[in-house]
Design a protein around this motif. Structure first.
Motif, PDB file in Angstrom:
ATOM      1  N   ARG A   1      57.823   1.129   3.564  1.00 35.41           N
ATOM      2  CA  ARG A   1      56.533   0.888   2.907  1.00 35.41           C
ATOM      3  C   ARG A   1      55.425   1.456   3.795  1.00 35.41           C
ATOM      4  O   ARG A   1      54.772   0.740   4.539  1.00 35.41           O
ATOM      5  CB  ARG A   1      56.309  -0.603   2.683  1.00 35.41           C
TER       6      ARG A   1
ATOM      7  N   GLN B   1      49.001   2.635   3.030  1.00 36.53           N
ATOM      8  CA  GLN B   1      48.245   3.479   2.122  1.00 36.53           C
ATOM      9  C   GLN B   1      46.932   2.790   1.777  1.00 36.53           C
ATOM     10  O   GLN B   1      46.786   1.576   1.925  1.00 36.53           O
ATOM     11  CB  GLN B   1      49.038   3.771   0.853  1.00 36.53           C
ATOM     12  N   LEU B   2      45.987   3.587   1.325  1.00 35.34           N
ATOM     13  CA  LEU B   2      44.699   3.049   0.898  1.00 35.34           C
ATOM     14  C   LEU B   2      44.888   2.161  -0.328  1.00 35.34           C
ATOM     15  O   LEU B   2      45.745   2.418  -1.176  1.00 35.34           O
ATOM     16  CB  LEU B   2      43.738   4.195   0.563  1.00 35.34           C
TER      17      LEU B   2
ATOM     18  N   GLN C   1      44.651   0.454  -3.871  1.00 36.09           N
ATOM     19  CA  GLN C   1      44.359   0.973  -5.202  1.00 36.09           C
ATOM     20  C   GLN C   1      42.919   0.608  -5.577  1.00 36.09           C
ATOM     21  O   GLN C   1      42.500  -0.530  -5.424  1.00 36.09           O
ATOM     22  CB  GLN C   1      45.330   0.389  -6.233  1.00 36.09           C
TER      23      GLN C   1
ATOM     24  N   ARG D   1      39.711   6.835  -1.658  1.00 30.26           N
ATOM     25  CA  ARG D   1      40.646   7.654  -2.437  1.00 30.26           C
ATOM     26  C   ARG D   1      39.899   8.744  -3.207  1.00 30.26           C
ATOM     27  O   ARG D   1      40.309   9.913  -3.233  1.00 30.26           O
ATOM     28  CB  ARG D   1      41.426   6.779  -3.423  1.00 30.26           C
TER      29      ARG D   1
ATOM     30  N   LEU E   1      43.996   6.782   6.807  1.00 32.92           N
ATOM     31  CA  LEU E   1      45.207   6.897   5.980  1.00 32.92           C
ATOM     32  C   LEU E   1      45.140   8.100   5.052  1.00 32.92           C
ATOM     33  O   LEU E   1      46.144   8.454   4.426  1.00 32.92           O
ATOM     34  CB  LEU E   1      45.402   5.609   5.176  1.00 32.92           C
TER      35      LEU E   1
ATOM     36  N   LEU F   1      47.811  10.735   5.427  1.00 32.80           N
ATOM     37  CA  LEU F   1      49.158  10.536   4.886  1.00 32.80           C
ATOM     38  C   LEU F   1      49.202  10.913   3.409  1.00 32.80           C
ATOM     39  O   LEU F   1      48.167  11.097   2.758  1.00 32.80           O
ATOM     40  CB  LEU F   1      49.557   9.066   5.060  1.00 32.80           C
TER      41      LEU F   1
ATOM     42  N   LYS G   1      47.009  13.833   2.411  1.00 29.28           N
ATOM     43  CA  LYS G   1      47.273  14.770   3.514  1.00 29.28           C
ATOM     44  C   LYS G   1      46.043  15.616   3.816  1.00 29.28           C
ATOM     45  O   LYS G   1      46.111  16.836   3.990  1.00 29.28           O
ATOM     46  CB  LYS G   1      48.461  15.677   3.173  1.00 29.28           C
TER      47      LYS G   1
END
Length: 544
Positions: free
Chosen positions: A354, A357-358, A360, A365, A392, A395, A399
């Motif tokens: 896991r 990540q940012l 939701q 984002r 983040l 990633l 990216k």
């Protein structure tokens, strides 16, 4: 007395409050954040006016605490280990000025880099400054040490460093607490804290003269403990130097052995520095070799080798007896002791990865989606990142970032790359990080008329560490204009999918401008927005 279940951070905070604290100065950083948050919400602290607002960065925190100490009050400074780099100028010089009111500097180290960019060991800073260091083994010690540390600071008129690690900061245990002490009365220092060379030389000599007293205090410290065994001769015995939390791992590993084998080990627990040399020399005398068990870098191992000479066998992280990197575990310590014990920390099986990540719905984002869309039009583009949850963006799925080195580095690295001819050169920095250490980089860029685009991704909070107040909220346009960015090139957008056309157009326009541009995508952190909504609903319900 009463007993409470506390995190290590909470034990430190409550210990400071009960030691007569007048102010805590800090910048949030895991694993230190909960110390200041506890003081901010503590009823006794509020009732007694203990100052506890967040600072812009660790340097300002250290300097403000030094000012409170100058006035005779007790002050606490809190930061994670890399924050020590930021406050180092003030920290090192505070050992030369000395203190009036007790001053404790709390550094929370992060072995294994759970949420950090390096594994540096703050004990090096304490040695560098030549001040006492405290390193608790348990939450109870963390609480008890605060009172002792403040008292000792005032007795020798020097700041002290209290070092903890993530595993202690973020684990809970029962802590017996005492009645709080009253705060110090105001008593501004009569001494001269002016570090002109002529004065500083005298103060430095005074600091050197205090080293013997610090050494004596360590040898007599209640937190340093000798545990020698009977029943075997020196040639059969191994001496263990167990520092801070590592003492628990040693005791846990040895508990797996039968009594006759436990008799082959002597232990010296070290939780107050400078190293208690008399104790360690006695340990060496009663043992054939030594194992140094310390969570962090081989600070003590190196010093013990120097103390005992090259002919005496000293093992630890440097020799490979313990892992050179990462935090210690009961298993790694048991292996170093040759204890065949059941694996206490076996890795989980059949567990899906896991990656972080940012969230939701996070505004970051939309910022990265827009940046990537425009950046594709420029084959040589580079996006320089910074410290925060938006890191983040390096990633998948974005990216987007090419670098993330330290707080504030995005702007100055983008500037340097632009100076080298890179185009387009883009910096992404968060709101809290910008005021922490990004403003000076922006001033450099303005003064040099650098061709860069700076994106200040403003989510109205210090999001990565849990939503603390951000120092520059509602001030960023004014700050940028004050630093000299042209008004027409300070642009504010709202990062939402429906605004993607406007955001990408703005980015493209500012890339094509030959100079310093600042784009501020502003939308509240989704986590703090949800929290504020809950608080608002709760308040409305209470009014009904």
């Amino acid at each position: 007395m009463e007993k409470r279940l506390l995190l290590g951070d909470e034990a430190i905070a409550l210990g400071a409050i009960h030691a007569g604290l007048s102010g805590v100065y800090a910048y949030p950083g895991t694993p230190s954040t909960e110390i200041t948050e506890f003081i901010q919400t503590n009823a006794y602290a509020k009732e007694h006016g203990i100052r506890s607002r967040w600072c812009t960065n660790e340097k300002t925190a250290m300097e403000a605490a030094l000012g409170m100490s100058y006035a005779g009050k007790r002050a606490l400074v809190c930061m994670k280990h890399v924050g020590m780099n930021v406050c180092a100028d003030a920290f090192i010089n505070s050992a030369i000025t000395g203190v009036e009111g007790g001053l404790v500097v709390l550094a929370a180290d992060d072995p294994s880099m759970h949420s950090s960019q390096n594994e540096q060991d703050s004990r090096f800073y304490g040695k560098f400054a030549m001040i006492p260091i405290f390193e608790p083994s348990t939450q109870q010690e963390a609480y008890d040490m605060m009172s002792v540390a403040f008292d000792f600071s005032e007795a020798i008129k020097e700041p002290v460093l209290l070092r903890v690690v993530t595993r202690l900061a973020h684990s809970r245990a029962g802590v017996v607490v005492k009645e709080p002490k009253a705060q110090n009365a105001m008593r501004p220092s009569e001494d001269q804290w002016v570090l002109l060379p002529g004065i500083a030389r005298k103060k430095y000599d005074a600091l050197i003269e205090k080293q013997e007293a610090m050494q004596m205090a360590s040898n007599k410290s209640e937190f340093n403990k000798s545990e020698y065994t009977d029943g075997s001769n020196k040639a059969e015995k191994t001496g263990i130097i167990a520092c801070g939390i590592a003492y628990n791992y040693v005791k846990e590993a040895l508990s797996q052995l039968p009594e006759e084998k436990r008799a082959l080990y002597n232990i010296e627990k070290v939780s107050q520095y400078p190293l208690p040399e008399q104790r360690l020399q006695m340990l060496a005398k009663e043992s054939s070799k030594l194992l140094v068990v310390e969570d962090g870098q081989p600070v003590v191992e190196q010093d013990v080798k120097a103390l005992l000479g090259t002919d005496y066998i000293v093992t630890g992280r440097l020799t490979g007896a313990l892992p050179r990197t990462g935090e210690l575990t009961p298993d790694s310590v048991a292996a170093a002791l040759g204890v065949e014990a059941p694996q206490l920390m076996a890795p989980a099986k059949n567990l899906a990865g896991r990656p972080p990540q940012l969230c939701q719905g996070c505004g970051h984002r939309d910022v990265y989606a827009a940046l990537n869309k425009v950046a594709e039009e420029y084959p040589d583009h580079r996006i320089f990142g910074d410290i925060g949850c938006y890191t983040l963006g390096a990633l998948p799925p974005f990216k987007a970032l090419s670098s993330c080195v330290d707080m504030g580095a995005s702007i100055t690295m983008a500037k340097g790359a632009a100076d080298a001819g890179l185009f387009p050169s883009i910096a992404v920095i968060g709101d809290s990080t910008f005021t922490h250490s990004g403003m000076t980089g922006l001033l450099d860029a303005v003064n040099d008329k650098s061709n860069i685009v700076v994106v200040i991704s403003d989510n109205l909070t210090t999001g990565m560490t849990g939503g603390q107040d951000s120092a520059g909220t509602n001030k960023f346009e004014a700050i940028c204009l004050g630093l000299g960015v042209e008004p027409e090139h300070v642009r504010v957008v709202v990062p939402l999918p429906k605004n993607m056309e406007e955001i990408t157009r703005t980015i493209r326009e500012e890339i094509e401008y030959n100079g310093v541009s600042v784009i501020i995508p502003r939308r509240e952190c989704i986590q703090t927005a949800a929290r504020h909504a809950r608080e608002k609903a709760k308040a409305a319900k209470a009014e009904q």
